[in-house]
Design an enzyme around this catalytic site. Sequence first.
Site, PDB file in Angstrom:
ATOM      1  N   GLU A 322       7.775   7.398   2.582  1.00 36.56           N
ATOM      2  CA  GLU A 322       7.838   6.091   1.369  1.00 36.56           C
ATOM      3  C   GLU A 322       6.339   5.561   1.229  1.00 36.56           C
ATOM      4  O   GLU A 322       5.992   4.493   1.573  1.00 36.56           O
ATOM      5  CB  GLU A 322       8.478   5.156   2.339  1.00 36.56           C
ATOM      6  CG  GLU A 322      10.004   5.419   2.816  1.00 36.56           C
ATOM      7  CD  GLU A 322      10.647   4.291   3.561  1.00 36.56           C
ATOM      8  OE1 GLU A 322      11.692   4.102   3.577  1.00 36.56           O
ATOM      9  OE2 GLU A 322       9.670   3.562   4.271  1.00 36.56           O
ATOM     10  N   PRO A 323       5.541   6.485   0.453  1.00 39.69           N
ATOM     11  CA  PRO A 323       4.273   5.994  -0.014  1.00 39.69           C
ATOM     12  C   PRO A 323       4.377   5.118  -1.089  1.00 39.69           C
ATOM     13  O   PRO A 323       5.400   5.095  -1.963  1.00 39.69           O
ATOM     14  CB  PRO A 323       3.926   7.249  -0.479  1.00 39.69           C
ATOM     15  CG  PRO A 323       4.833   8.051  -1.008  1.00 39.69           C
ATOM     16  CD  PRO A 323       6.089   7.637   0.140  1.00 39.69           C
ATOM     17  N   GLY A 324       3.582   3.963  -0.978  1.00 42.97           N
ATOM     18  CA  GLY A 324       3.830   2.866  -1.869  1.00 42.97           C
ATOM     19  C   GLY A 324       2.299   2.908  -2.634  1.00 42.97           C
ATOM     20  O   GLY A 324       2.003   3.253  -3.825  1.00 42.97           O
ATOM     21  N   CYS A 397      -9.661 -23.573  -6.266  1.00 43.08           N
ATOM     22  CA  CYS A 397     -10.232 -24.545  -5.467  1.00 43.08           C
ATOM     23  C   CYS A 397     -10.330 -24.216  -3.963  1.00 43.08           C
ATOM     24  O   CYS A 397      -9.818 -24.856  -3.055  1.00 43.08           O
ATOM     25  CB  CYS A 397      -9.720 -25.823  -5.593  1.00 43.08           C
ATOM     26  SG  CYS A 397      -9.827 -26.303  -7.364  1.00 43.08           S
TER      27      CYS A 397
HETATM   28  N1  LLP Z   1       7.816   1.668   4.089  1.00 42.86           N
HETATM   29  C1  LLP Z   1       7.930   0.618   4.886  1.00 42.86           C
HETATM   30  C2  LLP Z   1       9.085   0.428   5.578  1.00 42.86           C
HETATM   31  C3  LLP Z   1       6.989  -0.386   4.651  1.00 42.86           C
HETATM   32  O1  LLP Z   1       7.167  -1.165   5.397  1.00 42.86           O
HETATM   33  C4  LLP Z   1       6.037   0.050   3.749  1.00 42.86           C
HETATM   34  C5  LLP Z   1       4.753  -1.178   3.701  1.00 42.86           C
HETATM   35  C6  LLP Z   1       5.882   0.952   3.165  1.00 42.86           C
HETATM   36  C7  LLP Z   1       6.859   2.157   3.208  1.00 42.86           C
HETATM   37  C8  LLP Z   1       4.813   1.203   1.864  1.00 42.86           C
HETATM   38  O2  LLP Z   1       3.535   1.480   2.715  1.00 42.86           O
HETATM   39  P1  LLP Z   1       2.257   1.645   1.770  1.00 42.86           P
HETATM   40  O3  LLP Z   1       2.481   3.278   1.571  1.00 42.86           O
HETATM   41  O4  LLP Z   1       2.213   1.000   0.509  1.00 42.86           O
HETATM   42  O5  LLP Z   1       1.062   1.539   2.639  1.00 42.86           O
HETATM   43  N2  LLP Z   1       0.587  -6.041   1.845  1.00 42.86           N
HETATM   44  C9  LLP Z   1      -0.201  -5.033   2.414  1.00 42.86           C
HETATM   45  C10 LLP Z   1       0.886  -3.881   2.812  1.00 42.86           C
HETATM   46  C11 LLP Z   1       1.876  -4.311   3.517  1.00 42.86           C
HETATM   47  C12 LLP Z   1       2.903  -3.216   3.640  1.00 42.86           C
HETATM   48  C13 LLP Z   1       4.207  -3.165   4.237  1.00 42.86           C
HETATM   49  N3  LLP Z   1       4.712  -2.428   4.282  1.00 42.86           N
HETATM   50  C14 LLP Z   1      -1.507  -4.882   2.004  1.00 42.86           C
HETATM   51  O6  LLP Z   1      -1.675  -5.327   0.929  1.00 42.86           O
HETATM   52  O7  LLP Z   1      -2.024  -3.935   2.267  1.00 42.86           O
END
Ligand code: LLP
Length: 469
Positions: A322-324, A397
């Site tokens: 699950e890359p985001g 601010c």
């Molecule tokens: N799958 C699950 C179950 C997750 O909890 C997450 C991220 C992802 C996939 C995707 O992770 P990625 O590939 O994007 O790293 N707001 C934080 C990141 C929080 C991620 C939470 N879960 C930041 O800005 O670094």
Amino acid sequence: MTTTIPGEPWSTGVARDGAGVASVAGVPVADLAAQHGTPAYVLDEGDLRGRASAYRRAFETAFAEIGAGVDVYYAGKAFLSLAVARWVHDEGLRVDTASGGELAIALRAGVPGAHIGLHGNNKSDDEIVTALDAGVGRIIVDSLVEIERVADLAGARGVVAPVMVRVTTGVHAGGHEYISTAHEDQKFGLSIAPTPAASEQVVAAAATSSDAGGDSPAMRGLLAVLARPELHLLGIHSHIGSQILDPSGFEVAARAVLELRAALAERTGVLVDEVDLGGGYGIAYLPGEVALDPDRIAKDVAASVAASAADVGTPLPRFSIEPGRAIVGPAGLTLYTVGTVKPVRIDDGRTRTYVSVDGGMSDNIRPALYGAAYHAEIVGRLSDAEPVLARVVGKHCESGDIVVHEVQLPGDVRAGDLLAVAATGAYGRSMASNYNQVPRPPVVAVRDGGSRVLIRRETIADLLALDEG
Ligand code: LLP
């Protein structure tokens, strides 16, 4: 840290022309600013699509070599809009959602329910029912309480819900405690360690008819799912953290999950079909940082899970990831206009030039929240002025309203300059706020020399429209 355009951390479509004016996918930043205003999130569509398909191909190829199937889910929490959901779907990805809002966008974009997963540690009944009605391919359950809730709601609707149980493996990886999710002292998942909290023991005892004494919360969760005919136990899910640059964490967690899968099979005869290894693949934020390479990480993880499954003595499951951030992060930049420039003497006698831009912590909370580092450059012109130590700050601010903590900018940086911050595509717009009642910037997609608005700029009228007086 130097001027690095083109190349990471900028998206592949960013270049500078002979006069030093930067462009994204052939559109000069001055034109983007004139057409859409600043601040603006700019998304390089070709770059995003390229990363999506690179991840899919890398994992499909590497896992085919070990004889296993794999699906790549785009984690919509990083950034989701109708267009982005369609792009990743076009590139053969599925979509991971973590709320009713993300689910609604994925569905409205036309992503088939069967290709959507629903996450969340505290899903509402409405969210669960929407997911069931849409026929989502998987609901990832996160607690013993939720297992019963999903089963009850599925039963009431006469359907069988496909579920994965989210487990925590104790592997702690990633850039910051708040974005590392598989260590024990946090809210996500069910631990594979056989030391459940008292409250979970009580719920587990109520949830299962068999004597589950001594079992880990994760095993109790799996047994609880098997005990409910309204649920189909699709598999086990593990996400260990975010912005991970060392692949070993994925491998250790995968082994733990495969061991749990084997233990469940030995106990019940049920060998679950799927294992999801979550997201977290790290990207470059600064010049010189090296992102995880999809081909390399896919090969390493595939080889490691093949070895683990052989050790454990079970056939391989189907996998998913699950890359985001790795898909959308590098594809985005934020374009700002410089407003004020102020030299400030700092403790060690040096001067720091505070460069204020027309956005700030409302469009990128990550520096303030995680101490995240970013890279910025003046992109509307090239300057031969000596570089100075600069800090890019916003208009809010709050003295913690920092966009880029430390960066070298040309000494003649001045009001009206266009400044771009690289790699803001993930967790920028998706975590944006209206702090100080600042309207959120638009998201502008750029491709083949043209730009279009994906999400329009908020206006003061939008803010006032929510206020009932
Ligand atoms: N799958 C699950 C179950 C997750 O909890 C997450 C991220 C992802 C996939 C995707 O992770 P990625 O590939 O994007 O790293 N707001 C934080 C990141 C929080 C991620 C939470 N879960 C930041 O800005 O670094």
